[in-house]
Scaffold this motif. Structure first.
Motif, short mmCIF file in Angstrom:
data_model
loop_
_atom_site.label_atom_id
_atom_site.label_comp_id
_atom_site.label_asym_id
_atom_site.label_seq_id
_atom_site.Cartn_x
_atom_site.Cartn_y
_atom_site.Cartn_z
N LEU A 16 -12.51 -57.78 -0.10
CA LEU A 16 -11.25 -58.30 -0.61
C LEU A 16 -11.43 -58.84 -2.03
CD1 LEU A 16 -8.31 -59.17 -0.34
CD2 LEU A 16 -9.10 -61.26 0.79
N ALA A 17 -12.50 -59.58 -2.28
CA ALA A 17 -12.75 -60.13 -3.62
C ALA A 17 -12.90 -59.01 -4.64
CB ALA A 17 -13.99 -61.01 -3.59
N ASP A 18 -13.62 -57.96 -4.27
CA ASP A 18 -13.84 -56.83 -5.18
C ASP A 18 -12.53 -56.10 -5.46
OD1 ASP A 18 -15.56 -54.85 -6.60
OD2 ASP A 18 -14.85 -53.54 -5.00
N ILE A 19 -11.73 -55.87 -4.42
CA ILE A 19 -10.47 -55.14 -4.58
C ILE A 19 -9.48 -55.95 -5.41
CG2 ILE A 19 -8.42 -54.33 -3.31
CD1 ILE A 19 -10.36 -53.41 -1.12
N ARG A 20 -9.38 -57.26 -5.15
CA ARG A 20 -8.47 -58.10 -5.92
C ARG A 20 -8.84 -58.09 -7.40
NH1 ARG A 20 -7.78 -63.20 -5.59
NH2 ARG A 20 -5.54 -63.16 -5.92
N GLN A 21 -10.13 -58.15 -7.68
CA GLN A 21 -10.58 -58.14 -9.08
C GLN A 21 -10.21 -56.83 -9.76
OE1 GLN A 21 -14.74 -58.96 -9.57
NE2 GLN A 21 -14.70 -58.74 -11.79
N LYS A 22 -10.37 -55.72 -9.07
CA LYS A 22 -10.02 -54.41 -9.64
C LYS A 22 -8.52 -54.31 -9.90
CE LYS A 22 -13.89 -51.82 -7.70
NZ LYS A 22 -14.32 -50.78 -6.71
N ILE A 23 -7.72 -54.82 -8.97
CA ILE A 23 -6.26 -54.77 -9.14
C ILE A 23 -5.82 -55.60 -10.33
CG2 ILE A 23 -4.04 -55.38 -8.08
CD1 ILE A 23 -5.30 -54.75 -5.37
N ILE A 24 -6.37 -56.81 -10.43
CA ILE A 24 -5.99 -57.73 -11.51
C ILE A 24 -6.45 -57.21 -12.87
CG2 ILE A 24 -6.35 -60.04 -12.44
CD1 ILE A 24 -6.55 -61.02 -9.51
N GLU A 25 -7.66 -56.64 -12.92
CA GLU A 25 -8.21 -56.16 -14.19
C GLU A 25 -7.63 -54.82 -14.62
OE1 GLU A 25 -12.40 -56.05 -13.71
OE2 GLU A 25 -12.66 -58.23 -13.90
N ASN A 26 -7.03 -54.08 -13.68
CA ASN A 26 -6.47 -52.76 -13.99
C ASN A 26 -5.02 -52.68 -13.52
OD1 ASN A 26 -9.10 -51.19 -14.80
ND2 ASN A 26 -9.60 -52.27 -12.91
N PRO A 27 -4.11 -53.36 -14.22
CA PRO A 27 -2.69 -53.30 -13.82
C PRO A 27 -2.18 -51.87 -13.92
CG PRO A 27 -2.93 -54.26 -16.00
CD PRO A 27 -4.32 -54.16 -15.43
N GLU A 28 -1.25 -51.54 -13.03
CA GLU A 28 -0.72 -50.19 -12.99
C GLU A 28 0.14 -49.91 -14.22
OE1 GLU A 28 0.34 -48.74 -8.81
OE2 GLU A 28 0.55 -50.90 -8.67
N SER A 76 11.11 -38.21 -8.39
CA SER A 76 9.88 -38.79 -7.89
C SER A 76 10.17 -39.89 -6.89
CB SER A 76 9.04 -39.35 -9.04
OG SER A 76 9.71 -40.43 -9.67
N ARG A 77 9.22 -40.08 -5.99
CA ARG A 77 9.35 -41.11 -4.98
C ARG A 77 8.96 -42.46 -5.58
NH1 ARG A 77 6.21 -39.08 -0.37
NH2 ARG A 77 4.40 -39.76 -1.55
N LYS A 78 9.75 -43.46 -5.35
CA LYS A 78 9.46 -44.79 -5.89
C LYS A 78 8.22 -45.37 -5.21
CE LYS A 78 11.47 -49.37 -6.57
NZ LYS A 78 10.34 -50.10 -5.99
N THR A 79 7.29 -45.83 -6.00
CA THR A 79 6.06 -46.42 -5.48
C THR A 79 6.02 -47.91 -5.84
OG1 THR A 79 4.91 -44.32 -5.75
CG2 THR A 79 3.56 -46.29 -5.49
N ASP A 80 5.86 -48.73 -4.83
CA ASP A 80 5.79 -50.17 -5.06
C ASP A 80 4.43 -50.53 -5.64
OD1 ASP A 80 8.34 -50.56 -4.05
OD2 ASP A 80 7.59 -50.67 -1.99
N GLU A 81 4.37 -51.64 -6.33
CA GLU A 81 3.11 -52.11 -6.88
C GLU A 81 2.32 -52.83 -5.79
OE1 GLU A 81 3.38 -54.41 -10.40
OE2 GLU A 81 4.89 -53.13 -11.33
N ILE A 82 1.00 -52.78 -5.94
CA ILE A 82 0.12 -53.48 -5.02
C ILE A 82 0.12 -54.96 -5.36
CG2 ILE A 82 -2.24 -53.75 -4.24
CD1 ILE A 82 -1.14 -51.18 -3.27
N ASN A 83 0.35 -55.79 -4.37
CA ASN A 83 0.31 -57.23 -4.56
C ASN A 83 -1.12 -57.72 -4.35
OD1 ASN A 83 0.57 -59.99 -4.56
ND2 ASN A 83 2.08 -60.10 -2.92
N PRO A 84 -1.80 -58.21 -5.39
CA PRO A 84 -3.20 -58.63 -5.22
C PRO A 84 -3.38 -59.77 -4.24
CG PRO A 84 -2.35 -59.33 -7.35
CD PRO A 84 -1.32 -58.40 -6.77
N ASP A 85 -2.32 -60.53 -3.98
CA ASP A 85 -2.42 -61.63 -3.02
C ASP A 85 -2.34 -61.16 -1.58
OD1 ASP A 85 -2.74 -63.49 -5.01
OD2 ASP A 85 -0.61 -64.00 -5.12
N MET A 86 -1.73 -59.98 -1.35
CA MET A 86 -1.65 -59.37 -0.03
C MET A 86 -1.76 -57.85 -0.18
SD MET A 86 1.33 -61.59 1.91
CE MET A 86 2.54 -61.29 0.61
N PRO A 87 -2.92 -57.35 -0.61
CA PRO A 87 -3.03 -55.94 -1.00
C PRO A 87 -3.00 -54.96 0.16
CG PRO A 87 -5.15 -57.03 -1.15
CD PRO A 87 -4.15 -58.10 -0.84
#
Length: 318
Positions: A16-28, A76-87
């Motif tokens: 979880l810590a690794d995934i959250r860091q990747k999401i935060i450092e690489n915004p879509e 295109s199909r609408k894609t929601d953003e990943i929430n780093p607090d509840m990914p």
């Protein structure tokens, strides 16, 4: 707590810590919206009216490019953003041909920057989570290819504000309370509720989805999409031709299947199943209010939720 339990929790916390860091450092990167592209086309159209002849070919090429881009955005199909607090709400580890892959199920898809988070409505891969248990071998057709392997880990998670608070596998459930982890009594996490039948084309399917004792065991509840069983998943993702009748006793998961089926259909065929063209009919106001709150959490907004009394009265007046 057992050594195995401590190892599983530590592993999930590190993931979880690794995934959250990747999401935060690489915004879509979202790129322009359909509205923005349309506005650019209007500006370009006005420029063409006043342009010199030698400039027209380049302007028309640009207009043609924007036109194609607008068509892609609209289709295109609408894609929601990943929430780093509840990914995500589940973790699936697959062993396939000597290769080990970790896949996480959530409410949106992100397959970049080393992330493998898949929307639960993306059936080709998520069906492994719903059809197989930990330790079982699987064989499925995914993206036109036969895939065989073993589910080495299947875990249901509860994450809140970026903190892991609950982990469940096929045997045990661990919850974090007041900063400490403890293992729940297996009897307290047993699914409660009625057992009914779900029918399609005359074929009975037993569907059980409980709450009761499980809800009382801990306030850290897993996402309801993680609790869908194999039979319910088959109903949710069934073909869209003809009518689908779901029958069962109280607590058997009829409403859960109906709500998730709406979310699945709207996700896979937005043009045919537009939320604004769907009505969800219930008997009482309490259920109506509950459905209105649940649908947006499943990524569906705009559906009309009505009671039979109110709708039928409107029809009589009309």
């Amino acid at each position: 707590m057992s050594v195995k339990g401590s190892e599983i929790i530590l592993e999930e916390e590190e993931l979880l810590a690794d995934i959250r860091q990747k999401i935060i450092e690489n915004p879509e990167s979202r790129g322009p919206s359909a509205v923005e592209v349309h506005n650019q086309m209007l500006v370009l159209r006005d420029e063409i009216l006043d342009a010199k002849n030698e400039d027209l070919p380049a302007l028309y090429d640009q207009l043609n490019h924007l036109s194609h881009l607008l068509t892609q955005l609209q289709n295109s199909r609408k894609t929601d953003e990943i929430n780093p607090d509840m990914p995500y709400f589940a973790h699936l580890r697959l062993e396939e041909g000597g290769e080990v892959r970790d896949i996480f199920l959530g409410k949106a898809t992100r397959l970049s920057n080393g992330l493998r988070i898949v929307d639960w409505r993306h059936a080709p891969i998520s069906k492994i989570f719903y059809r197989y248990q930990e330790g079982e071998e699987y064989e499925e057709i995914i993206a036109g290819q036969s895939r065989e392997g073993e589910v080495s880990a299947r875990r249901i998670l509860f994450i809140q504000r970026g903190e892991l608070l609950r982990v469940s596998n096929s045997e045990y459930t661990w919850v974090k309370q007041r900063g400490n982890w403890r293992q729940l009594d297996p009897e307290s996490t047993r699914l409660a509720g009625g057992e009914g039948q779900s029918l399609r084309a005359g074929s009975p399917l037993t569907s059980v989805l409980g709450s009761g004792a499980q809800l009382r065991a801990s306030k850290h509840l897993p996402d309801i999409a993680a609790l869908i069983d194999e039979n319910q998943f088959e109903l949710i993702t069934a073909k869209t031709d003809g009518a689908l009748v779901i029958r069962g006793s109280a607590g058997s998961g009829k409403t859960t299947v109906a709500l998730h089926r709406i979310a699945y259909l709207a996700f896979h065929d937005t043009k045919r199943f537009r939320p604004q063209s769907i009505m969800f009919m219930v008997w009482g106001k309490a259920m109506r209010d509950y459905i209105r709150n649940v649908l947006p959490s499943l990524g569906v907004s705009g559906i009309i939720v009505n009671t039979w009394t109110r709708w039928s009265s409107q029809m009589v007046r009309q």
